[in-house]
Design an enzyme around this catalytic site. Structure first.
Site, PDB file in Angstrom:
ATOM      1  N   ARG A 209      48.579  42.911  25.722  1.00 16.75           N
ATOM      2  CA  ARG A 209      48.636  41.598  27.024  1.00 16.75           C
ATOM      3  C   ARG A 209      48.993  42.361  27.992  1.00 16.75           C
ATOM      4  NH1 ARG A 209      55.438  39.479  25.505  1.00 16.75           N
ATOM      5  NH2 ARG A 209      54.869  39.011  23.909  1.00 16.75           N
ATOM      6  N   HIS A 210      49.380  43.398  28.168  1.00 13.86           N
ATOM      7  CA  HIS A 210      48.958  44.573  29.357  1.00 13.86           C
ATOM      8  C   HIS A 210      48.524  45.456  28.903  1.00 13.86           C
ATOM      9  CE1 HIS A 210      52.816  45.748  27.157  1.00 13.86           C
ATOM     10  NE2 HIS A 210      53.634  44.773  27.992  1.00 13.86           N
TER      11      HIS A 210
ATOM     12  N   GLU B  77      66.510  55.969  21.283  1.00  8.77           N
ATOM     13  CA  GLU B  77      67.141  54.929  22.382  1.00  8.77           C
ATOM     14  C   GLU B  77      67.156  53.780  21.942  1.00  8.77           C
ATOM     15  OE1 GLU B  77      62.928  54.271  24.923  1.00  8.77           O
ATOM     16  OE2 GLU B  77      63.846  53.018  25.515  1.00  8.77           O
TER      17      GLU B  77
ATOM     18  N   ASP C  99      54.206  49.630  32.021  1.00  4.52           N
ATOM     19  CA  ASP C  99      53.232  48.146  31.413  1.00  4.52           C
ATOM     20  C   ASP C  99      52.948  47.440  32.510  1.00  4.52           C
ATOM     21  OD1 ASP C  99      53.730  49.736  28.808  1.00  4.52           O
ATOM     22  OD2 ASP C  99      55.211  48.382  28.211  1.00  4.52           O
ATOM     23  N   HIS C 100      53.986  46.817  33.731  1.00  2.00           N
ATOM     24  CA  HIS C 100      53.509  46.209  34.256  1.00  2.00           C
ATOM     25  C   HIS C 100      53.201  45.700  35.574  1.00  2.00           C
ATOM     26  CE1 HIS C 100      56.630  43.512  32.075  1.00  2.00           C
ATOM     27  NE2 HIS C 100      57.378  44.296  31.669  1.00  2.00           N
TER      28      HIS C 100
ATOM     29  N   HIS D  26      53.401  50.609  26.774  1.00  2.00           N
ATOM     30  CA  HIS D  26      53.624  50.250  25.871  1.00  2.00           C
ATOM     31  C   HIS D  26      52.668  49.669  25.085  1.00  2.00           C
ATOM     32  CE1 HIS D  26      56.086  46.589  22.477  1.00  2.00           C
ATOM     33  NE2 HIS D  26      55.524  47.675  22.116  1.00  2.00           N
TER      34      HIS D  26
ATOM     35  N   GLU E 134      54.512  53.529  23.185  1.00  2.60           N
ATOM     36  CA  GLU E 134      55.403  53.047  22.389  1.00  2.60           C
ATOM     37  C   GLU E 134      54.991  51.525  21.644  1.00  2.60           C
ATOM     38  OE1 GLU E 134      58.555  49.596  24.872  1.00  2.60           O
ATOM     39  OE2 GLU E 134      59.644  51.488  25.618  1.00  2.60           O
TER      40      GLU E 134
ATOM     41  N   HIS F 147      66.166  49.753  28.553  1.00  7.20           N
ATOM     42  CA  HIS F 147      65.742  48.542  29.135  1.00  7.20           C
ATOM     43  C   HIS F 147      66.719  47.371  29.379  1.00  7.20           C
ATOM     44  CE1 HIS F 147      64.365  44.297  27.332  1.00  7.20           C
ATOM     45  NE2 HIS F 147      63.250  45.849  27.192  1.00  7.20           N
TER      46      HIS F 147
ATOM     47  N   GLY G 187      61.266  50.521  33.694  1.00  7.95           N
ATOM     48  CA  GLY G 187      59.783  50.040  34.354  1.00  7.95           C
ATOM     49  C   GLY G 187      59.867  48.817  35.194  1.00  7.95           C
ATOM     50  N   HIS G 188      60.840  47.864  34.641  1.00  7.46           N
ATOM     51  CA  HIS G 188      60.793  46.384  35.600  1.00  7.46           C
ATOM     52  C   HIS G 188      61.052  46.763  36.720  1.00  7.46           C
ATOM     53  CE1 HIS G 188      60.817  42.552  36.518  1.00  7.46           C
ATOM     54  NE2 HIS G 188      60.545  42.451  35.891  1.00  7.46           N
TER      55      HIS G 188
ATOM     56  N   ARG H 283      50.868  47.095  23.138  1.00  6.83           N
ATOM     57  CA  ARG H 283      50.958  46.102  22.076  1.00  6.83           C
ATOM     58  C   ARG H 283      49.870  45.269  21.306  1.00  6.83           C
ATOM     59  NH1 ARG H 283      55.518  42.531  22.118  1.00  6.83           N
ATOM     60  NH2 ARG H 283      56.605  43.145  23.903  1.00  6.83           N
TER      61      ARG H 283
ATOM     62  N   ASN I   8      57.998  53.442  32.481  1.00  3.11           N
ATOM     63  CA  ASN I   8      57.588  52.505  31.646  1.00  3.11           C
ATOM     64  C   ASN I   8      56.446  51.220  32.706  1.00  3.11           C
ATOM     65  OD1 ASN I   8      55.993  50.156  31.087  1.00  3.11           O
ATOM     66  ND2 ASN I   8      57.992  50.669  28.752  1.00  3.11           N
TER      67      ASN I   8
ATOM     68  N   THR J 237      59.661  40.490  26.438  1.00  2.00           N
ATOM     69  CA  THR J 237      59.321  41.690  26.793  1.00  2.00           C
ATOM     70  C   THR J 237      59.894  42.220  25.161  1.00  2.00           C
ATOM     71  OG1 THR J 237      60.776  43.808  27.505  1.00  2.00           O
ATOM     72  CG2 THR J 237      61.651  41.750  27.673  1.00  2.00           C
ATOM     73  N   THR J 238      60.438  43.039  24.883  1.00  2.00           N
ATOM     74  CA  THR J 238      61.035  43.448  23.837  1.00  2.00           C
ATOM     75  C   THR J 238      62.550  43.161  23.492  1.00  2.00           C
ATOM     76  OG1 THR J 238      59.589  45.143  23.611  1.00  2.00           O
ATOM     77  CG2 THR J 238      61.695  46.173  21.697  1.00  2.00           C
TER      78      THR J 238
HETATM   79  N1  PXP Z   1      62.292  50.576  26.669  1.00  2.00           N
HETATM   80  C1  PXP Z   1      61.978  50.487  25.769  1.00  2.00           C
HETATM   81  C2  PXP Z   1      62.080  51.027  24.390  1.00  2.00           C
HETATM   82  C3  PXP Z   1      61.569  48.660  26.273  1.00  2.00           C
HETATM   83  O1  PXP Z   1      60.454  47.804  25.291  1.00  2.00           O
HETATM   84  C4  PXP Z   1      61.441  48.266  27.231  1.00  2.00           C
HETATM   85  C5  PXP Z   1      60.641  47.685  27.431  1.00  2.00           C
HETATM   86  O2  PXP Z   1      58.935  47.156  27.890  1.00  2.00           O
HETATM   87  C6  PXP Z   1      61.938  49.677  27.701  1.00  2.00           C
HETATM   88  C7  PXP Z   1      62.776  50.590  27.242  1.00  2.00           C
HETATM   89  C8  PXP Z   1      62.050  48.913  29.190  1.00  2.00           C
HETATM   90  O3  PXP Z   1      62.530  48.411  29.605  1.00  2.00           O
HETATM   91  P1  PXP Z   1      62.721  47.060  31.419  1.00  2.00           P
HETATM   92  O4  PXP Z   1      61.135  46.935  31.747  1.00  2.00           O
HETATM   93  O5  PXP Z   1      63.724  46.538  31.494  1.00  2.00           O
HETATM   94  O6  PXP Z   1      63.072  48.665  32.207  1.00  2.00           O
END
Ligand code: PXP
Length: 256
Positions: free
Chosen positions: A48-49, A150, A8-9, A42, A69, A197, A219-220, A44, A6, A99-100
């Protein structure tokens, strides 16, 4: 075990200056060179990102699967059907959340989700439900027509942290059992079992032992590690951990 990265960041950092760098497209290339099996973005509602042009450019250049996403809204549906990612993961979206925060309420939103899933599938997009590890939500996801679920690993990750990774302490074992039971139900109902997540290089071990788990979305922690070792290496290190997962039962029978 497949890895969806992921990004996004990477876009979060770029948006801090509303500038050009770091570019999520460069990040997607580096993630692929590190071994990512899928790229997740994602888009959104508040942008925002990730921005619309990030999605378009990565859809046009990615050589691995693209997982979008998205919230189950008409506006997002139009974007998904125009962009045609390989898969779409439906997530709940709260404006104030960092975050979600929780899974979809498939039980409560059955009517809407059935329609959205059907339209995405008609467009040739595989659809995943991001849900909490609850049997009723899994059953509802099957009824709504999702191809895969998921499971939200946030509560497990939180319990891992509280227990310092010590299985008998706190609720870590209980959270793993919830994931295992929901995962069994997902595969019994003919859907594919993904999870994600708040997973990181430390808490991932016990998750890899879950039966029939097919893909993790992370992701993070990967983007954070990339600040120090580079994204290609951060992805490759996570892929090495995933390679230590016990072989799936079908792999054993295929070898026999
Ligand atoms: N799966 C989903 C559905 C998410 O919304 C996210 C965060 O955007 C992730 C996985 C990844 O989570 P993390 O960034 O905490 O690894």
């Amino acid at each position: 075990m497949q890895l969806g990265v992921n990004l996004d960041h990477v876009a979060t950092l770029r948006q801090a200056r509303r500038g050009l760098e770091p570019d999520p497209v460069w990040a997607a290339v580096e993630a692929q060179l590190g071994g990512a099996d899928a790229i997740t973005l994602h888009l959104r509602e508040d942008r925002r990102h990730v921005q619309d042009h990030d999605l378009g450019r990565i859809a046009a250049t990615s050589q691995v699967r693209l997982n979008l996403e998205m919230a189950a809204t008409e506006a997002m549906l139009e974007i998904a059907l125009r962009t045609r990612p390989h898969m779409a993961t439906l997530v709940p979206e709260g404006r104030a959340e960092i975050t979600t925060e929780g899974g979809l309420n498939v039980v409560g939103d059955m009517g809407l989700l059935k329609q959205v899933v059907a339209r995405l599938r008609e467009g040739g997009i595989t659809v995943s439900a991001f849900i909490d590890a609850e049997i009723e939500q899994v059953d509802a996801a099957a009824e709504a027509g999702f191809d895969m679920c998921e499971l939200h690993t946030g509560p497990y990750a939180h319990a891992f942290h509280e227990a310092g990774g010590d299985l008998p302490r706190g609720t870590m074992k209980k959270q793993l059992e919830r994931l295992a039971a929901a995962g069994r139900r997902i595969t019994q109902l003919g859907m594919l079992f993904n999870a994600g997540h708040a997973l990181n290089y430390v808490n991932i071990g016990p998750v890899l032992a879950l039966a029939n788990l097919r893909e993790l979305h992370i992701g993070h922690s990967i983007v954070s590690r990339a600040l120090f070792v580079g994204l290609r290496q951060a992805v490759a290190e996570m892929k090495r951990l995933l390679a230590q997962a016990p072989p799936a039962p079908w792999a054993a029978s295929a070898r026999a």
